[in-house]
Design a protein around this motif. Structure first.
Motif, PDB file in Angstrom:
ATOM      1  N   PHE A  23      -5.268  26.094  -8.680  1.00  0.00           N
ATOM      2  CA  PHE A  23      -4.183  25.126  -8.496  1.00  0.00           C
ATOM      3  C   PHE A  23      -4.679  23.677  -8.484  1.00  0.00           C
ATOM      4  O   PHE A  23      -4.087  22.810  -9.114  1.00  0.00           O
ATOM      5  N   GLY A  24      -5.765  23.440  -7.766  1.00  0.00           N
ATOM      6  CA  GLY A  24      -6.324  22.097  -7.733  1.00  0.00           C
ATOM      7  C   GLY A  24      -6.893  21.684  -9.079  1.00  0.00           C
ATOM      8  O   GLY A  24      -6.740  20.538  -9.504  1.00  0.00           O
ATOM      9  N   ALA A  72     -15.475  25.483   1.359  1.00  0.00           N
ATOM     10  CA  ALA A  72     -14.145  25.381   0.752  1.00  0.00           C
ATOM     11  C   ALA A  72     -13.462  24.059   1.095  1.00  0.00           C
ATOM     12  O   ALA A  72     -12.685  23.538   0.295  1.00  0.00           O
ATOM     13  N   TRP A  73     -13.747  23.506   2.268  1.00  0.00           N
ATOM     14  CA  TRP A  73     -13.140  22.229   2.640  1.00  0.00           C
ATOM     15  C   TRP A  73     -13.566  21.121   1.685  1.00  0.00           C
ATOM     16  O   TRP A  73     -12.762  20.288   1.276  1.00  0.00           O
ATOM     17  N   VAL A  79     -11.219  18.035  -5.034  1.00  0.00           N
ATOM     18  CA  VAL A  79     -10.166  18.214  -6.037  1.00  0.00           C
ATOM     19  C   VAL A  79      -8.973  17.316  -5.729  1.00  0.00           C
ATOM     20  O   VAL A  79      -8.429  16.659  -6.624  1.00  0.00           O
ATOM     21  N   VAL A  80      -8.572  17.260  -4.468  1.00  0.00           N
ATOM     22  CA  VAL A  80      -7.429  16.422  -4.090  1.00  0.00           C
ATOM     23  C   VAL A  80      -7.747  14.943  -4.290  1.00  0.00           C
ATOM     24  O   VAL A  80      -6.922  14.193  -4.827  1.00  0.00           O
ATOM     25  N   LEU A  81      -8.930  14.529  -3.893  1.00  0.00           N
ATOM     26  CA  LEU A  81      -9.309  13.130  -4.051  1.00  0.00           C
ATOM     27  C   LEU A  81      -9.397  12.728  -5.525  1.00  0.00           C
ATOM     28  O   LEU A  81      -8.883  11.686  -5.920  1.00  0.00           O
ATOM     29  N   ALA A  82     -10.024  13.554  -6.336  1.00  0.00           N
ATOM     30  CA  ALA A  82     -10.134  13.254  -7.766  1.00  0.00           C
ATOM     31  C   ALA A  82      -8.757  13.223  -8.431  1.00  0.00           C
ATOM     32  O   ALA A  82      -8.494  12.369  -9.287  1.00  0.00           O
ATOM     33  N   ALA A  84      -5.937  12.423  -6.963  1.00  0.00           N
ATOM     34  CA  ALA A  84      -5.286  11.184  -6.528  1.00  0.00           C
ATOM     35  C   ALA A  84      -5.839   9.969  -7.269  1.00  0.00           C
ATOM     36  O   ALA A  84      -5.085   9.078  -7.660  1.00  0.00           O
ATOM     37  N   VAL A  85      -7.158   9.957  -7.464  1.00  0.00           N
ATOM     38  CA  VAL A  85      -7.786   8.833  -8.167  1.00  0.00           C
ATOM     39  C   VAL A  85      -7.264   8.727  -9.599  1.00  0.00           C
ATOM     40  O   VAL A  85      -7.116   7.628 -10.132  1.00  0.00           O
ATOM     41  N   LEU A  86      -6.965   9.835 -10.228  1.00  0.00           N
ATOM     42  CA  LEU A  86      -6.438   9.812 -11.592  1.00  0.00           C
ATOM     43  C   LEU A  86      -4.920   9.648 -11.635  1.00  0.00           C
ATOM     44  O   LEU A  86      -4.379   9.048 -12.569  1.00  0.00           O
ATOM     45  N   ALA A  87      -4.226  10.178 -10.647  1.00  0.00           N
ATOM     46  CA  ALA A  87      -2.763  10.143 -10.665  1.00  0.00           C
ATOM     47  C   ALA A  87      -2.204   8.770 -10.321  1.00  0.00           C
ATOM     48  O   ALA A  87      -1.177   8.364 -10.876  1.00  0.00           O
ATOM     49  N   VAL A  88      -2.847   8.054  -9.428  1.00  0.00           N
ATOM     50  CA  VAL A  88      -2.327   6.741  -9.021  1.00  0.00           C
ATOM     51  C   VAL A  88      -2.296   5.753 -10.191  1.00  0.00           C
ATOM     52  O   VAL A  88      -1.263   5.133 -10.441  1.00  0.00           O
ATOM     53  N   PRO A  89      -3.383   5.588 -10.954  1.00  0.00           N
ATOM     54  CA  PRO A  89      -3.287   4.676 -12.096  1.00  0.00           C
ATOM     55  C   PRO A  89      -2.281   5.145 -13.149  1.00  0.00           C
ATOM     56  O   PRO A  89      -1.607   4.320 -13.772  1.00  0.00           O
ATOM     57  N   ALA A  90      -2.169   6.454 -13.332  1.00  0.00           N
ATOM     58  CA  ALA A  90      -1.181   6.967 -14.289  1.00  0.00           C
ATOM     59  C   ALA A  90       0.230   6.631 -13.828  1.00  0.00           C
ATOM     60  O   ALA A  90       1.084   6.228 -14.630  1.00  0.00           O
TER      61      ALA A  90
END
Length: 99
Positions: A23-24, A72-73, A79-82, A84-90
């Motif tokens: 999922f991530g 796992a943490w 995965v969540v941080l990466a 977010a880093v890609l989704a915010v500029p998009a």
């Protein structure tokens, strides 16, 4: 600590990594596809095509990375941080950041 507790903890950790990879990794590949398609210096159709093809490599790297982390943490956090880093500029590029 008993062996059954350790085994159950290990199984939950592996299941969490599988979920993070599936999922991530999908979320990360999707965010990367959107950003690459927006930034690619070509027509929209070609940009989307190239971004979609490269997203398979992004997904593969995410899956490999999830299983290379210490726990796992860290896999989920990365995965969540990466993503977010890609989704915010998009998001900023598509909506102008004012939605």
């Amino acid at each position: 600590m008993s062996t059954s507790t350790t085994t159950a903890r290990h199984r939950w950790a592996v299941a969490s990594r599988v979920a993070a990879a599936a999922f991530g990794g999908y979320a990360l590949a999707s965010a990367a596809t959107v950003l690459m398609a927006l930034l690619w210096p070509a027509t929209r159709a070609q940009a989307l095509l190239w971004a979609s093809m490269l997203s398979f490599a992004v997904y593969g790297m995410a899956v490999i990375w999830v299983f290379c982390t210490r726990n796992a943490w860290r896999a989920w956090a990365g995965v969540v941080l990466a993503t977010a880093v890609l989704a915010v500029p998009a998001w900023v590029l598509t909506t102008g950041g004012g939605a």
